[in-house]
Write a protein that holds these residues in place. Structure first.
Motif, PDB file in Angstrom:
ATOM      1  N   UNK A   1      25.255  38.710  11.035  1.00  0.00           N
ATOM      2  CA  UNK A   1      25.862  37.426  11.394  1.00  0.00           C
ATOM      3  C   UNK A   1      26.292  36.658  10.145  1.00  0.00           C
ATOM      4  N   UNK A   2      25.445  36.662   9.127  1.00  0.00           N
ATOM      5  CA  UNK A   2      25.787  35.979   7.877  1.00  0.00           C
ATOM      6  C   UNK A   2      26.991  36.641   7.204  1.00  0.00           C
ATOM      7  N   UNK A   3      27.008  37.963   7.172  1.00  0.00           N
ATOM      8  CA  UNK A   3      28.126  38.680   6.542  1.00  0.00           C
ATOM      9  C   UNK A   3      29.431  38.415   7.284  1.00  0.00           C
ATOM     10  N   UNK A   4      29.380  38.407   8.625  1.00  0.00           N
ATOM     11  CA  UNK A   4      30.577  38.116   9.422  1.00  0.00           C
ATOM     12  C   UNK A   4      31.073  36.704   9.148  1.00  0.00           C
ATOM     13  N   UNK A   5      30.157  35.756   9.033  1.00  0.00           N
ATOM     14  CA  UNK A   5      30.546  34.371   8.735  1.00  0.00           C
ATOM     15  C   UNK A   5      31.179  34.262   7.351  1.00  0.00           C
ATOM     16  N   UNK A   6      30.551  34.853   6.354  1.00  0.00           N
ATOM     17  CA  UNK A   6      31.092  34.786   4.995  1.00  0.00           C
ATOM     18  C   UNK A   6      32.468  35.447   4.914  1.00  0.00           C
ATOM     19  N   UNK A   7      32.600  36.603   5.537  1.00  0.00           N
ATOM     20  CA  UNK A   7      33.875  37.310   5.535  1.00  0.00           C
ATOM     21  C   UNK A   7      34.955  36.447   6.186  1.00  0.00           C
ATOM     22  N   UNK A   8      34.623  35.840   7.320  1.00  0.00           N
ATOM     23  CA  UNK A   8      35.584  35.009   8.044  1.00  0.00           C
ATOM     24  C   UNK A   8      35.970  33.762   7.264  1.00  0.00           C
ATOM     25  N   UNK A   9      35.006  33.134   6.625  1.00  0.00           N
ATOM     26  CA  UNK A   9      35.278  31.947   5.806  1.00  0.00           C
ATOM     27  C   UNK A   9      36.279  32.283   4.708  1.00  0.00           C
ATOM     28  N   UNK A  10      36.095  33.416   4.058  1.00  0.00           N
ATOM     29  CA  UNK A  10      37.007  33.832   2.986  1.00  0.00           C
ATOM     30  C   UNK A  10      38.385  34.173   3.557  1.00  0.00           C
ATOM     31  N   UNK A  11      38.437  34.933   4.651  1.00  0.00           N
ATOM     32  CA  UNK A  11      39.725  35.328   5.228  1.00  0.00           C
ATOM     33  C   UNK A  11      40.500  34.137   5.774  1.00  0.00           C
ATOM     34  N   UNK A  12      39.807  33.235   6.466  1.00  0.00           N
ATOM     35  CA  UNK A  12      40.492  32.105   7.109  1.00  0.00           C
ATOM     36  C   UNK A  12      40.643  30.906   6.186  1.00  0.00           C
TER      37      UNK A  12
END
Length: 136
Positions: free
Chosen positions: A30-41
């Protein structure tokens, strides 16, 4: 799939059987998905909306090094859909797979907000573009 994060399985990450606790690995996903999304978006206000079926395929033991991979499935208007694999770094054996994680971009009021993204962008490319624009 790109593997972005490595974790060292420590004693505090284990369950009563002496193997990696499923709840711990789900928190890491969940943390990795959030971090990845924050960077992409390019947005700090991103939340988890949905996590599909989670497939525990094998386990990890104390001292193992695992890595977490994230891949974009699609960009929605306000969301980004991802899939994930957690694997043993040394053997590449899959530990957990998740077929669909949906992360949603929020506005200042906490409502879904369009993010304007349509494809994966790498930070190095964004920085190069900004640098090039600064020289023009």
């Amino acid at each position: 799939m790109r593997f972005h994060t490595r974790k060292w399985v420590k004693p505090e990450d284990l369950n009563a059987n002496g193997t990696l606790f499923g709840g711990k690995v789900l928190a890491w996903i969940d943390e990795e998905a959030a971090l990845y999304s924050i960077v992409q978006l390019e947005s700090k206000k991103v939340v988890t909306k949905y996590i599909s079926e989670i497939n525990f395929m094998s386990t990890a033991m104390k001292g193992d090094i695992i890595e977490i991979g994230i891949e974009v499935i699609k960009f929605g208007t306000t969301s980004i859909s991802l899939n994930c694999e957690v694997r043993n770094k040394m053997t590449h054996e899959s530990i957990v797979t998740v077929d669909n994680i949906i992360m949603v971009n929020l506005d200042e009021s906490g409502n879904p907000a369009p993010h304007g993204k349509t494809k994966v962008e790498f930070v190095k490319d964004r920085l190069a573009k900004k640098e090039k624009e600064g020289l023009s």
